[in-house]
Design a protein around this motif. Structure first.
Motif, mmCIF file in Angstrom:
data_model
loop_
_atom_site.group_PDB
_atom_site.id
_atom_site.type_symbol
_atom_site.label_atom_id
_atom_site.label_comp_id
_atom_site.label_asym_id
_atom_site.label_seq_id
_atom_site.Cartn_x
_atom_site.Cartn_y
_atom_site.Cartn_z
ATOM 1 N N GLU A 152 62.930 17.784 30.087
ATOM 2 C CA GLU A 152 62.609 19.214 30.234
ATOM 3 C C GLU A 152 62.759 19.658 31.700
ATOM 4 O O GLU A 152 63.268 20.750 31.979
ATOM 5 C CB GLU A 152 61.170 19.483 29.780
ATOM 6 C CG GLU A 152 60.937 19.286 28.299
ATOM 7 C CD GLU A 152 61.392 20.458 27.433
ATOM 8 O OE1 GLU A 152 61.883 21.461 27.980
ATOM 9 O OE2 GLU A 152 61.252 20.342 26.202
ATOM 10 N N ALA A 153 62.271 18.820 32.615
ATOM 11 C CA ALA A 153 62.355 19.181 34.041
ATOM 12 C C ALA A 153 63.810 19.322 34.465
ATOM 13 O O ALA A 153 64.170 20.231 35.225
ATOM 14 C CB ALA A 153 61.655 18.122 34.898
ATOM 15 N N ILE A 154 64.658 18.434 33.962
ATOM 16 C CA ILE A 154 66.086 18.505 34.303
ATOM 17 C C ILE A 154 66.707 19.759 33.694
ATOM 18 O O ILE A 154 67.454 20.488 34.368
ATOM 19 C CB ILE A 154 66.835 17.247 33.808
ATOM 20 C CG1 ILE A 154 66.303 15.992 34.514
ATOM 21 C CG2 ILE A 154 68.338 17.385 34.036
ATOM 22 C CD1 ILE A 154 66.744 14.679 33.876
ATOM 23 N N ALA A 155 66.406 20.027 32.424
ATOM 24 C CA ALA A 155 66.990 21.198 31.759
ATOM 25 C C ALA A 155 66.667 22.461 32.548
ATOM 26 O O ALA A 155 67.540 23.295 32.816
ATOM 27 C CB ALA A 155 66.472 21.305 30.326
ATOM 28 N N GLY A 186 66.684 6.552 29.360
ATOM 29 C CA GLY A 186 65.600 5.924 30.105
ATOM 30 C C GLY A 186 64.541 6.926 30.519
ATOM 31 O O GLY A 186 63.802 6.684 31.468
ATOM 32 N N LEU A 187 64.440 8.047 29.814
ATOM 33 C CA LEU A 187 63.571 9.127 30.294
ATOM 34 C C LEU A 187 62.500 9.516 29.283
ATOM 35 O O LEU A 187 62.679 9.354 28.077
ATOM 36 C CB LEU A 187 64.431 10.368 30.590
ATOM 37 C CG LEU A 187 65.431 10.187 31.730
ATOM 38 C CD1 LEU A 187 66.384 11.361 31.786
ATOM 39 C CD2 LEU A 187 64.708 10.040 33.056
ATOM 40 N N SER A 188 61.421 10.073 29.795
ATOM 41 C CA SER A 188 60.423 10.670 28.913
ATOM 42 C C SER A 188 60.881 12.092 28.567
ATOM 43 O O SER A 188 61.719 12.681 29.277
ATOM 44 C CB SER A 188 59.058 10.713 29.609
ATOM 45 O OG SER A 188 59.131 11.531 30.744
ATOM 46 N N GLY A 189 60.320 12.650 27.500
ATOM 47 C CA GLY A 189 60.667 14.025 27.109
ATOM 48 C C GLY A 189 60.400 15.005 28.237
ATOM 49 O O GLY A 189 61.161 15.952 28.454
ATOM 50 N N PRO A 235 63.037 17.645 20.587
ATOM 51 C CA PRO A 235 63.641 18.927 21.011
ATOM 52 C C PRO A 235 63.913 18.954 22.514
ATOM 53 O O PRO A 235 64.791 19.693 22.966
ATOM 54 C CB PRO A 235 62.596 19.972 20.609
ATOM 55 C CG PRO A 235 61.349 19.232 20.294
ATOM 56 C CD PRO A 235 61.731 17.828 19.929
ATOM 57 N N SER A 236 63.169 18.171 23.272
ATOM 58 C CA SER A 236 63.420 18.122 24.722
ATOM 59 C C SER A 236 64.829 17.590 24.993
ATOM 60 O O SER A 236 65.498 18.031 25.933
ATOM 61 C CB SER A 236 62.391 17.225 25.418
ATOM 62 O OG SER A 236 61.092 17.728 25.202
ATOM 63 N N PHE A 237 65.270 16.622 24.183
ATOM 64 C CA PHE A 237 66.638 16.114 24.365
ATOM 65 C C PHE A 237 67.659 17.220 24.131
ATOM 66 O O PHE A 237 68.612 17.369 24.897
ATOM 67 C CB PHE A 237 66.946 14.943 23.427
ATOM 68 C CG PHE A 237 68.417 14.603 23.419
ATOM 69 C CD1 PHE A 237 69.000 13.970 24.510
ATOM 70 C CD2 PHE A 237 69.236 14.976 22.362
ATOM 71 C CE1 PHE A 237 70.369 13.691 24.531
ATOM 72 C CE2 PHE A 237 70.605 14.711 22.380
ATOM 73 C CZ PHE A 237 71.171 14.061 23.466
ATOM 74 N N GLY A 291 55.890 23.787 34.372
ATOM 75 C CA GLY A 291 55.551 24.356 33.072
ATOM 76 C C GLY A 291 56.327 23.662 31.958
ATOM 77 O O GLY A 291 55.774 23.313 30.911
ATOM 78 N N ALA A 292 57.624 23.424 32.213
ATOM 79 C CA ALA A 292 58.470 22.779 31.212
ATOM 80 C C ALA A 292 57.995 21.353 30.931
ATOM 81 O O ALA A 292 58.091 20.862 29.797
ATOM 82 C CB ALA A 292 59.925 22.774 31.694
ATOM 83 N N VAL A 293 57.457 20.694 31.981
ATOM 84 C CA VAL A 293 56.944 19.327 31.815
ATOM 85 C C VAL A 293 55.900 19.281 30.687
ATOM 86 O O VAL A 293 55.876 18.366 29.871
ATOM 87 C CB VAL A 293 56.346 18.830 33.162
ATOM 88 C CG1 VAL A 293 55.401 17.667 32.968
ATOM 89 C CG2 VAL A 293 57.468 18.463 34.127
ATOM 90 N N MET A 294 55.063 20.316 30.642
ATOM 91 C CA MET A 294 54.012 20.347 29.619
ATOM 92 C C MET A 294 54.573 20.499 28.204
ATOM 93 O O MET A 294 53.914 20.186 27.222
ATOM 94 C CB MET A 294 53.019 21.480 29.892
ATOM 95 C CG MET A 294 52.134 21.254 31.089
ATOM 96 S SD MET A 294 51.238 19.676 31.021
ATOM 97 C CE MET A 294 50.174 19.965 29.613
ATOM 98 N N ARG A 295 55.820 20.994 28.139
ATOM 99 C CA ARG A 295 56.447 21.201 26.847
ATOM 100 C C ARG A 295 57.138 19.925 26.351
ATOM 101 O O ARG A 295 57.612 19.858 25.226
ATOM 102 C CB ARG A 295 57.470 22.326 26.991
ATOM 103 C CG ARG A 295 57.838 22.998 25.710
ATOM 104 C CD ARG A 295 58.613 24.269 25.991
ATOM 105 N NE ARG A 295 59.821 23.997 26.786
ATOM 106 C CZ ARG A 295 60.809 24.882 26.929
ATOM 107 N NH1 ARG A 295 60.725 26.059 26.365
ATOM 108 N NH2 ARG A 295 61.868 24.599 27.666
ATOM 109 N N GLY A 296 57.228 18.922 27.219
ATOM 110 C CA GLY A 296 57.953 17.698 26.875
ATOM 111 C C GLY A 296 57.467 17.096 25.557
ATOM 112 O O GLY A 296 56.278 16.932 25.347
ATOM 113 N N ASP A 297 58.395 16.797 24.694
ATOM 114 C CA ASP A 297 58.079 16.207 23.388
ATOM 115 C C ASP A 297 58.490 14.733 23.463
ATOM 116 O O ASP A 297 59.650 14.427 23.711
ATOM 117 C CB ASP A 297 58.873 16.953 22.301
ATOM 118 C CG ASP A 297 58.625 16.374 20.918
ATOM 119 O OD1 ASP A 297 58.365 17.166 19.997
ATOM 120 O OD2 ASP A 297 58.729 15.138 20.745
#
Ligand code: F0G
Length: 456
Positions: free
Chosen positions: A299-302, A292-295, A75-77, A62-68
């Motif tokens: 999000e997935a890590i957070a 080196g990451l996408s938003g 905001p994902s950062f 679900g958080a993946v879909m929120r990735g900016d």
């Protein structure tokens, strides 16, 4: 209830392609007996690594879909940064695409010819990054950490007396003291909070910064909670914060206790070092709010960081390994005891006593395990560590085979299947033969080297 269940239900599955023993014998021969050369759909149970191979939760997807995916200031950062700082309150959090990228940045600053870097046991990529910079890496784990049978509760501990003597002897040549929690290359064994504090105090007494390789920090915290006097009633996040409180920085692979398929970070307190690190990051990884990451990865890590400290998860996680260790021990297979955090380690040198360490008993065991059960494991021994910077070859401290358990991925019947494969292996162990390396690259040879099986 006594049975510890997997504390999750399965919503999405990946089929396993079945293979025959004859097929597998051909496939591993075609891969020059190097398990890294196999296609993963030719593997039944893939225990090559616990790195990036775990199952994400519904909340993570679900958080993946929120990735900016904004280049700067996503905001994902900030969600990622806050989640990291909640557990590891360092001033600067620098995202990287995985742990080794954080190490490469760290040792571009701290490494260089003439320098020496102590740790309990450096992992292979850490060692590789140190050596590539021209520096040398030294392992100072306690003696019990090199004895597979010792039941010491914290076999990953640093030998404080040796560290103190080392710092006194090498003085200016040491730019940083490292500590790996848990000690992956030494059997996934934990480091006690008392030892972490003692390493920090010893480094400080010699005026050296202290960095933690925190890949499996949550598993380490679980061992502290369950084994260290006075820690039983404390929460995992509290223990984690204490582990990092006395450190000057950390490297991290979010592919382990970040519950993510990719990612990592370098964290540190010193402003000048952070500036140097960010300059390197921009050149090699990306802008400081994505590294080196996408938003969506951030999000997935957070989200993953809030799940990894769950006690029901950690109890089940560690119990899975204990179960396999108990059953293998009962069959007479020598295993590293007590069970480690992320993996079960077989003492191949202790089991295949007829194979000389320089003929790689760990490789012989890993190849046979694949042929018999389609199980992919990883040699952690003389193949991985035997080649010295001066080109000579010596036996590693131990010849282990690691069965790394991916997080939330396999079930109890997979564990039983693994145990059954060892039963078959026990029947034919005297017929196993050693290997020689027919070709190898200059650094980190185990990934790509080619083996030939020795005759009778
Ligand atoms: N440090 C430790 C202790 C590790 O176990 C690993 C990776 C790294 C650093 C590097 O992190 O893979 O994200 O670049 N270990 C994996 C393993 C590969 O299979 O044990 P990475």
């Amino acid at each position: 209830m006594k049975t510890i269940i997997e504390p999750f239900r399965i919503k999405s599955v990946e089929p396993i392609r079945m293979t025959t023993r004859a097929e597998r014998a051909r496939l591993i021969r075609e891969s020059h007996f190097n398990l890294f050369g196999l296609h993963s759909d030719d593997v039944l149970i893939d225990l090559l690594t616990d790195s990036g191979t775990g199952a994400m939760s519904a909340a993570q997807w679900g958080a993946v879909m929120r990735g900016d995916e904004s280049y700067a200031g996503s905001p994902s950062f900030f969600r990622f940064r806050d989640a990291v700082q909640n557990l590891m309150p360092f001033r600067h959090i620098i995202p990287t695409h995985q742990g080794r990228a954080a190490e490469a940045i760290l040792f571009s600053i701290f490494g260089g010819p003439g320098r020496v870097i102590p740790s309990n046991t450096h992992f292979d990529t850490t060692r590789g990054n140190i050596e590539a910079s021209g520096a040398l890496a030294h392992d100072l784990v306690i003696a019990e950490g090199r004895d597979p049978a010792s039941e010491h509760p914290f076999k990953g501990n640093m030998d404080i007396a040796r560290l103190d003597a080392y710092l006194a002897e090498h003085g200016d040549a040491v730019p940083v003291v490292m500590l790996t929690i848990t000690n992956n290359a030494g059997g996934g064994q934990p480091v006690s909070l008392e030892n972490i504090r003692a390493v920090a105090a010893t480094a400080r007494a010699h005026g050296k910064p202290f960095f933690i390789d925190g890949c499996r920090f949550a598993e380490n915290a679980w061992f502290i909670k369950t084994r260290e006097p006075g820690q039983q009633d404390r929460s995992i996040p509290e223990i984690v914060r204490d582990c990092f409180a006395d450190a000057d920085g950390m490297t991290m692979s979010a592919k382990k206790d970040g519950f993510a398929n990719i990612g990592g970070w370098l964290a540190l307190n010193d402003d000048d070092l952070a500036e140097q690190a960010r300059a390197h990051l921009i050149r090699t990884e990306g802008f400081p709010t994505y590294g080196g990451l996408s938003g969506r990865d951030l999000e997935a890590i957070a989200q993953g960081l809030s799940e990894i400290v769950d006690e029901d998860y950690l109890r089940y996680r560690i119990r899975t390994n204990e179960y396999i260790v108990e059953r293998l021990s009962a069959m007479g297979v020598p295993v590293v005891r007590p069970a480690g955090g992320h993996a079960v380690f077989i003492d191949a040198r202790g089991w295949l006593t007829h194979i000389d360490p320089l003929s790689y008993p760990g490789q012989a065991l890993a190849v046979a395990l694949y042929e018999i059960g389609g199980i992919r494991s990883c040699e952690i021994g003389t193949v991985m560590f035997g080649r010295q910077p001066d080109g000579t070859e010596v036996p590693a401290a131990m010849d282990l085979v690691r069965l790394a358990i991916p997080r939330r991925t396999y079930t109890q019947s997979h564990a039983d299947f693994i145990v059954e494969a060892f039963g078959e292996l026990a029947e034919m162990r005297d017929s196993l033969r050693g290997y020689r390396i027919a070709w190898e690259p200059k650094l980190m040879r185990h990934f790509t080297c080619r083996f030939e099986k020795l005759a009778g």
